[in-house]
Design a protein around this motif. Structure first.
Motif, PDB file in Angstrom:
ATOM      1  N   UNK A 143      37.826  60.535  52.712  1.00 29.44           N
ATOM      2  CA  UNK A 143      37.817  59.689  53.905  1.00 29.44           C
ATOM      3  C   UNK A 143      37.961  60.547  55.170  1.00 29.44           C
ATOM      4  N   UNK A 144      37.841  59.890  56.329  1.00 30.52           N
ATOM      5  CA  UNK A 144      37.909  60.651  57.587  1.00 30.52           C
ATOM      6  C   UNK A 144      39.347  60.964  57.994  1.00 30.52           C
ATOM      7  N   UNK A 145      40.319  60.178  57.504  1.00 29.12           N
ATOM      8  CA  UNK A 145      41.719  60.418  57.874  1.00 29.12           C
ATOM      9  C   UNK A 145      42.644  59.756  56.848  1.00 29.12           C
ATOM     10  N   UNK A 146      43.385  60.555  56.121  1.00 34.29           N
ATOM     11  CA  UNK A 146      44.263  59.967  55.094  1.00 34.29           C
ATOM     12  C   UNK A 146      45.449  59.227  55.726  1.00 34.29           C
ATOM     13  N   UNK A 147      45.784  59.582  56.985  1.00 33.33           N
ATOM     14  CA  UNK A 147      46.862  58.863  57.672  1.00 33.33           C
ATOM     15  C   UNK A 147      46.474  57.392  57.922  1.00 33.33           C
ATOM     16  N   UNK A 148      45.165  57.147  58.135  1.00 32.23           N
ATOM     17  CA  UNK A 148      44.698  55.775  58.362  1.00 32.23           C
ATOM     18  C   UNK A 148      44.602  54.967  57.067  1.00 32.23           C
ATOM     19  N   UNK A 149      44.581  55.700  55.930  1.00 29.21           N
ATOM     20  CA  UNK A 149      44.440  55.033  54.629  1.00 29.21           C
ATOM     21  C   UNK A 149      45.796  54.447  54.235  1.00 29.21           C
ATOM     22  N   UNK A 150      46.119  53.324  54.848  1.00 27.05           N
ATOM     23  CA  UNK A 150      47.426  52.699  54.689  1.00 27.05           C
ATOM     24  C   UNK A 150      47.651  52.243  53.252  1.00 27.05           C
ATOM     25  N   UNK A 151      48.922  52.196  52.850  1.00 25.09           N
ATOM     26  CA  UNK A 151      49.297  51.817  51.485  1.00 25.09           C
ATOM     27  C   UNK A 151      48.702  50.467  51.085  1.00 25.09           C
ATOM     28  N   UNK A 152      48.711  49.504  52.021  1.00 25.22           N
ATOM     29  CA  UNK A 152      48.220  48.163  51.695  1.00 25.22           C
ATOM     30  C   UNK A 152      46.725  48.184  51.361  1.00 25.22           C
ATOM     31  N   UNK A 153      45.970  49.061  52.059  1.00 25.65           N
ATOM     32  CA  UNK A 153      44.525  49.135  51.774  1.00 25.65           C
ATOM     33  C   UNK A 153      44.274  49.903  50.464  1.00 25.65           C
ATOM     34  N   UNK A 154      45.134  50.879  50.200  1.00 30.91           N
ATOM     35  CA  UNK A 154      45.050  51.570  48.900  1.00 30.91           C
ATOM     36  C   UNK A 154      45.274  50.570  47.775  1.00 30.91           C
ATOM     37  N   UNK A 155      46.233  49.676  47.988  1.00 35.22           N
ATOM     38  CA  UNK A 155      46.531  48.650  46.983  1.00 35.22           C
ATOM     39  C   UNK A 155      45.333  47.725  46.788  1.00 35.22           C
ATOM     40  N   UNK A 156      44.654  47.422  47.891  1.00 31.97           N
ATOM     41  CA  UNK A 156      43.462  46.577  47.816  1.00 31.97           C
ATOM     42  C   UNK A 156      42.373  47.267  46.987  1.00 31.97           C
ATOM     43  N   UNK A 157      42.141  48.554  47.247  1.00 33.02           N
ATOM     44  CA  UNK A 157      41.128  49.305  46.490  1.00 33.02           C
ATOM     45  C   UNK A 157      41.513  49.368  45.014  1.00 33.02           C
ATOM     46  N   UNK A 158      42.811  49.592  44.752  1.00 35.25           N
ATOM     47  CA  UNK A 158      43.286  49.636  43.357  1.00 35.25           C
ATOM     48  C   UNK A 158      43.024  48.296  42.665  1.00 35.25           C
ATOM     49  N   UNK A 159      43.308  47.202  43.361  1.00 34.84           N
ATOM     50  CA  UNK A 159      43.078  45.874  42.771  1.00 34.84           C
ATOM     51  C   UNK A 159      41.598  45.616  42.517  1.00 34.84           C
ATOM     52  N   UNK A 160      40.748  46.150  43.404  1.00 34.89           N
ATOM     53  CA  UNK A 160      39.301  46.013  43.201  1.00 34.89           C
ATOM     54  C   UNK A 160      38.844  46.782  41.956  1.00 34.89           C
ATOM     55  N   UNK A 161      39.414  47.971  41.743  1.00 32.18           N
ATOM     56  CA  UNK A 161      39.090  48.750  40.538  1.00 32.18           C
ATOM     57  C   UNK A 161      39.507  47.971  39.296  1.00 32.18           C
ATOM     58  N   UNK A 162      40.734  47.427  39.332  1.00 34.93           N
ATOM     59  CA  UNK A 162      41.235  46.671  38.182  1.00 34.93           C
ATOM     60  C   UNK A 162      40.351  45.454  37.898  1.00 34.93           C
ATOM     61  N   UNK A 163      39.976  44.741  38.985  1.00 34.88           N
ATOM     62  CA  UNK A 163      39.207  43.505  38.844  1.00 34.88           C
ATOM     63  C   UNK A 163      37.792  43.773  38.336  1.00 34.88           C
ATOM     64  N   UNK A 164      37.149  44.814  38.876  1.00 38.05           N
ATOM     65  CA  UNK A 164      35.747  45.081  38.539  1.00 38.05           C
ATOM     66  C   UNK A 164      35.566  45.750  37.180  1.00 38.05           C
ATOM     67  N   UNK A 165      36.552  46.547  36.755  1.00 37.39           N
ATOM     68  CA  UNK A 165      36.397  47.294  35.497  1.00 37.39           C
ATOM     69  C   UNK A 165      37.377  46.833  34.416  1.00 37.39           C
ATOM     70  N   UNK A 166      38.096  45.755  34.694  1.00 38.28           N
ATOM     71  CA  UNK A 166      38.982  45.184  33.686  1.00 38.28           C
ATOM     72  C   UNK A 166      40.182  46.042  33.334  1.00 38.28           C
ATOM     73  N   UNK A 167      40.602  46.903  34.264  1.00 35.72           N
ATOM     74  CA  UNK A 167      41.732  47.793  33.987  1.00 35.72           C
ATOM     75  C   UNK A 167      43.057  47.086  34.315  1.00 35.72           C
ATOM     76  N   UNK A 168      43.377  46.114  33.484  1.00 33.02           N
ATOM     77  CA  UNK A 168      44.580  45.309  33.748  1.00 33.02           C
ATOM     78  C   UNK A 168      45.827  45.867  33.088  1.00 33.02           C
ATOM     79  N   UNK A 169      45.658  46.808  32.139  1.00 30.47           N
ATOM     80  CA  UNK A 169      46.799  47.218  31.306  1.00 30.47           C
ATOM     81  C   UNK A 169      47.090  48.708  31.367  1.00 30.47           C
ATOM     82  N   UNK A 170      46.768  49.346  32.476  1.00 30.61           N
ATOM     83  CA  UNK A 170      47.042  50.778  32.606  1.00 30.61           C
ATOM     84  C   UNK A 170      47.465  51.110  34.041  1.00 30.61           C
TER      85      UNK A 170
END
Length: 320
Positions: free
Chosen positions: A289-316
């Motif tokens: 990304x252009x700035x890791x300081x802007x990559x706030x924890x809440x948005x990281x959590x959103x991306x993580x949830x998208x990974x879980x939702x799209x690839x079925x990674x509910x148990x890891x």
């Protein structure tokens, strides 16, 4: 065997070394640990004993799933271990702290190999007074380090305790795939058809820091749902070692960022350029990304949830 005779600090003491030929176990090597004498000869003698192959046993089979049973003392880890293995490998007693060492057993089930590791119960540090228990706990922690999956055993008759969260927290911090086994379910009084659901809802709050870990309610004494543990262990291990192609990941990232715009701060907006999976066990993703300081924890959590939702990674667990 390499025979080392220590404290050979002077020529006179070196002469005494020859008496040790009487042991009949090879040539005695005089050394002085205090004065660093003869240590090179000792190392040469040790290395000469090494063969071309691994002398400490066959290399571990990569297809084996190593499973550590961890938890507080007296929650039934050894009983579950014996039920899974199908024989009395571990001593079972009502006295907490009966298991001292980590005990391994290999079993094969439906073509899958499992290595189950029974460990000593982990009490609070303030309660550990004996040296032997201190080392038992260390061996239990080492078992977690080498395990692929951790089965966190809790007592249904006692419920969740602070020590349960600490034991689970260690496995979580190490990024291990986890299953939470609620043992002694047969001993819970006055059960109704809603008891399990209520217990699950409470545990989901207690274990909110590792929401990916599935629950299974078992009884090592009666064998209730013990077989289901195998399915869960296999399922969480598969998710833990999954690999996702870079192209598919970036398609998901593009969709996720168009759906919810990245945050901005003082007129500067976060831009996510690229994403790839760096490693497995647990799945570890790197985002450019252009700035890791802007990559706030809440948005990281959103991306993580998208990974879980799209690839079925509910148990890891997932690392970004």
């Amino acid at each position: 065997i390499v025979l080392a005779i220590n404290k050979a600090d002077s020529p006179k003491q070196e002469m005494n070394v020859y008496e040790f030929y009487n042991l009949g176990i090879g040539e005695p090597i005089p050394v002085s640990a205090a004065n660093h004498l003869g240590l090179g000869d000792l190392l040469d003698a040790i290395v000469a004993k090494f063969g071309d192959r691994n002398t400490f046993g066959e290399p571990e089979d990569e297809d084996e799933i190593k499973v550590a049973l961890i938890g507080r003392p007296n929650v039934g880890k050894s009983s579950i271990f014996n039920a899974l293995v199908g024989e009395e490998r571990s001593i079972v007693s009502n006295v907490a702290g009966t298991t001292r060492d980590a005990i391994d057993s290999t079993i094969e089930r439906n073509g899958e190999k499992f290595i189950f590791i029974d460990t000593a119960g982990m009490r609070r540090k303030a309660k550990v007074t004996e040296n032997i228990e201190h080392f038992s706990v260390l061996r239990a922690l080492m078992a977690v380090d080498r395990a692929d999956v951790c089965v966190i055993v809790i007592d249904a008759t006692v419920g969740f305790t602070e020590q349960d969260s600490k034991v689970a927290g260690y496995a979580h911090d190490k990024g291990k795939a986890c299953v939470i086994a609620v043992n002694k379910w047969d001993a819970v009084p006055d059960k109704t058809d809603k008891t399990m659901k209520e217990f699950t809802n409470k545990l989901e709050v207690d274990f909110s820091f590792m929401s990916y870990a599935p629950f299974v309610f078992i009884s090592a004494k009666t064998g209730q749902r013990v077989d289901k543990l195998f399915e869960m262990i296999k399922h969480v291990h598969e998710q833990h070692s999954i690999r996702i192609s870079t192209g598919v990941l970036n398609d998901m990232l593009s969709y996720a960022t168009s759906r919810v715009q990245p945050p901005s701060d003082k007129g500067k907006r976060l831009k996510l350029y690229y994403m790839t999976q760096a490693s497995t066990n647990p799945p570890n993703f790197v985002v450019f990304c252009n700035s890791k300081e802007l990559f706030h924890y809440s948005y990281q959590r959103y991306i993580e949830n998208q990974i879980r939702e799209n690839f079925g990674l509910t148990s890891t667990p997932i690392k970004i």
